[in-house]
Design a protein around this motif. Structure first.
Motif, PDB file in Angstrom:
ATOM      1  N   PRO A 161       0.814  -1.212   0.000  1.00  0.00           N
ATOM      2  CA  PRO A 161       0.000   0.000   0.000  1.00  0.00           C
ATOM      3  C   PRO A 161       0.851   1.267   0.000  1.00  0.00           C
ATOM      4  O   PRO A 161       1.947   1.293   0.557  1.00  0.00           O
ATOM      5  N   ALA A 162       0.338   2.321  -0.605  1.00  0.00           N
ATOM      6  CA  ALA A 162       1.070   3.580  -0.711  1.00  0.00           C
ATOM      7  C   ALA A 162       1.190   4.283   0.640  1.00  0.00           C
ATOM      8  O   ALA A 162       2.229   4.846   0.955  1.00  0.00           O
ATOM      9  N   LEU A 163       0.134   4.250   1.455  1.00  0.00           N
ATOM     10  CA  LEU A 163       0.119   4.880   2.781  1.00  0.00           C
ATOM     11  C   LEU A 163      -0.083   3.804   3.834  1.00  0.00           C
ATOM     12  O   LEU A 163      -0.869   2.875   3.634  1.00  0.00           O
TER      13      LEU A 163
ATOM     14  N   PRO B  37       0.985  -0.502  27.898  1.00  0.00           N
ATOM     15  CA  PRO B  37       0.281  -1.260  28.938  1.00  0.00           C
ATOM     16  C   PRO B  37      -0.699  -0.386  29.736  1.00  0.00           C
ATOM     17  O   PRO B  37      -1.722  -0.873  30.197  1.00  0.00           O
ATOM     18  N   ASP B  38      -0.389   0.911  29.867  1.00  0.00           N
ATOM     19  CA  ASP B  38      -1.240   1.806  30.652  1.00  0.00           C
ATOM     20  C   ASP B  38      -2.345   2.473  29.839  1.00  0.00           C
ATOM     21  O   ASP B  38      -3.057   3.336  30.337  1.00  0.00           O
ATOM     22  N   GLY B  39      -2.496   2.102  28.558  1.00  0.00           N
ATOM     23  CA  GLY B  39      -3.571   2.645  27.747  1.00  0.00           C
ATOM     24  C   GLY B  39      -3.172   3.768  26.812  1.00  0.00           C
ATOM     25  O   GLY B  39      -4.030   4.376  26.179  1.00  0.00           O
ATOM     26  N   GLY B  40      -1.885   4.079  26.709  1.00  0.00           N
ATOM     27  CA  GLY B  40      -1.419   5.095  25.766  1.00  0.00           C
ATOM     28  C   GLY B  40      -1.499   4.580  24.340  1.00  0.00           C
ATOM     29  O   GLY B  40      -1.737   3.395  24.092  1.00  0.00           O
ATOM     30  N   LEU B  41      -1.311   5.470  23.395  1.00  0.00           N
ATOM     31  CA  LEU B  41      -1.438   5.120  21.986  1.00  0.00           C
ATOM     32  C   LEU B  41      -0.251   5.658  21.215  1.00  0.00           C
ATOM     33  O   LEU B  41       0.119   6.822  21.343  1.00  0.00           O
ATOM     34  N   GLY B  42       0.371   4.811  20.418  1.00  0.00           N
ATOM     35  CA  GLY B  42       1.444   5.227  19.523  1.00  0.00           C
ATOM     36  C   GLY B  42       0.995   5.020  18.093  1.00  0.00           C
ATOM     37  O   GLY B  42       0.535   3.945  17.726  1.00  0.00           O
ATOM     38  N   VAL B  43       1.095   6.065  17.280  1.00  0.00           N
ATOM     39  CA  VAL B  43       0.662   5.992  15.889  1.00  0.00           C
ATOM     40  C   VAL B  43       1.753   6.582  15.004  1.00  0.00           C
ATOM     41  O   VAL B  43       2.292   7.649  15.306  1.00  0.00           O
ATOM     42  N   SER B  44       2.086   5.889  13.935  1.00  0.00           N
ATOM     43  CA  SER B  44       2.981   6.449  12.922  1.00  0.00           C
ATOM     44  C   SER B  44       2.315   6.312  11.567  1.00  0.00           C
ATOM     45  O   SER B  44       1.553   5.375  11.326  1.00  0.00           O
ATOM     46  N   LEU B  45       2.556   7.268  10.704  1.00  0.00           N
ATOM     47  CA  LEU B  45       2.053   7.234   9.334  1.00  0.00           C
ATOM     48  C   LEU B  45       3.250   7.288   8.402  1.00  0.00           C
ATOM     49  O   LEU B  45       4.122   8.141   8.561  1.00  0.00           O
ATOM     50  N   THR B  46       3.301   6.382   7.454  1.00  0.00           N
ATOM     51  CA  THR B  46       4.423   6.335   6.528  1.00  0.00           C
ATOM     52  C   THR B  46       3.908   6.183   5.098  1.00  0.00           C
ATOM     53  O   THR B  46       2.800   5.725   4.870  1.00  0.00           O
TER      54      THR B  46
ATOM     55  N   ASP C 147       4.147  13.947  -2.103  1.00  0.00           N
ATOM     56  CA  ASP C 147       4.500  14.290  -0.720  1.00  0.00           C
ATOM     57  C   ASP C 147       3.511  15.279  -0.105  1.00  0.00           C
ATOM     58  O   ASP C 147       3.169  15.158   1.070  1.00  0.00           O
ATOM     59  N   GLU C 148       3.045  16.232  -0.875  1.00  0.00           N
ATOM     60  CA  GLU C 148       2.088  17.207  -0.338  1.00  0.00           C
ATOM     61  C   GLU C 148       0.781  16.524   0.062  1.00  0.00           C
ATOM     62  O   GLU C 148       0.215  16.817   1.114  1.00  0.00           O
ATOM     63  N   LEU C 149       0.310  15.588  -0.752  1.00  0.00           N
ATOM     64  CA  LEU C 149      -0.899  14.833  -0.419  1.00  0.00           C
ATOM     65  C   LEU C 149      -0.687  14.033   0.865  1.00  0.00           C
ATOM     66  O   LEU C 149      -1.543  14.036   1.757  1.00  0.00           O
ATOM     67  N   ALA C 150       0.446  13.361   0.971  1.00  0.00           N
ATOM     68  CA  ALA C 150       0.726  12.557   2.159  1.00  0.00           C
ATOM     69  C   ALA C 150       0.814  13.436   3.403  1.00  0.00           C
ATOM     70  O   ALA C 150       0.274  13.089   4.457  1.00  0.00           O
TER      71      ALA C 150
ATOM     72  N   ASP D 250      -0.611  16.356   3.845  1.00  0.00           N
ATOM     73  CA  ASP D 250      -1.973  16.817   4.139  1.00  0.00           C
ATOM     74  C   ASP D 250      -2.769  15.715   4.843  1.00  0.00           C
ATOM     75  O   ASP D 250      -3.552  15.986   5.760  1.00  0.00           O
ATOM     76  N   PHE D 251      -2.576  14.471   4.419  1.00  0.00           N
ATOM     77  CA  PHE D 251      -3.248  13.339   5.063  1.00  0.00           C
ATOM     78  C   PHE D 251      -2.805  13.225   6.523  1.00  0.00           C
ATOM     79  O   PHE D 251      -3.625  13.036   7.422  1.00  0.00           O
ATOM     80  N   VAL D 252      -1.498  13.339   6.760  1.00  0.00           N
ATOM     81  CA  VAL D 252      -0.970  13.270   8.131  1.00  0.00           C
ATOM     82  C   VAL D 252      -1.574  14.382   8.984  1.00  0.00           C
ATOM     83  O   VAL D 252      -2.001  14.147  10.116  1.00  0.00           O
ATOM     84  N   THR D 253      -1.631  15.588   8.448  1.00  0.00           N
ATOM     85  CA  THR D 253      -2.208  16.714   9.188  1.00  0.00           C
ATOM     86  C   THR D 253      -3.673  16.465   9.520  1.00  0.00           C
ATOM     87  O   THR D 253      -4.110  16.654  10.664  1.00  0.00           O
ATOM     88  N   ALA D 254      -4.451  16.027   8.542  1.00  0.00           N
ATOM     89  CA  ALA D 254      -5.876  15.766   8.767  1.00  0.00           C
ATOM     90  C   ALA D 254      -6.070  14.624   9.761  1.00  0.00           C
ATOM     91  O   ALA D 254      -6.950  14.692  10.631  1.00  0.00           O
ATOM     92  N   PHE D 255      -5.267  13.586   9.649  1.00  0.00           N
ATOM     93  CA  PHE D 255      -5.359  12.448  10.567  1.00  0.00           C
ATOM     94  C   PHE D 255      -5.031  12.893  11.995  1.00  0.00           C
ATOM     95  O   PHE D 255      -5.746  12.552  12.937  1.00  0.00           O
TER      96      PHE D 255
END
Length: 101
Positions: A52-54, A62-71, A79-82, A84-89
């Motif tokens: 997949p492209a994105l 363990p304590d309920g935190g969340l880690g998210v990465s977008l690649t 790159d501008e679309l990607a 913009d997607f990161v910003t909106a997400f």
């Protein structure tokens, strides 16, 4: 095999490793000690040429935190679309975090 020069199979993939397990304290001489603990988690995936492209990669602490990465892969999407997607997400996650549940 046979995919060279063809379009990718997907546009977006979400991978969720789930919550990292709580670790049992390390035992030295029979006495438990808290020498280390997982406080934050994050992971990323390499860009497979045919994947997949994105990619949205999610894992929890363990304590309920969340880690998210977008690649995304260089040249897979503009790159501008990607970005913009990161910003909106990111804005969407922030809105969810502020919402009354």
């Amino acid at each position: 095999r046979g995919r060279l020069g063809k379009k990718r199979e997907g546009t977006l993939e979400i991978s969720n490793l789930g919550r990292a397990p709580s670790m049992t304290p390390w035992v030295a001489g029979g006495a438990p000690t808290n020498r280390w603990a997982i406080r934050e988690t994050v992971f990323v995936q390499v860009d497979g040429t045919l994947g997949p492209a994105l990619k949205i990669n999610v894992t929890g602490t363990p304590d309920g935190g969340l880690g998210v990465s977008l690649t995304w892969g260089k040249g897979a999407v503009d790159d501008e679309l990607a970005e913009d997607f990161v910003t909106a997400f990111t804005n969407g996650l922030n809105e969810l975090a502020r919402a009354d549940v």
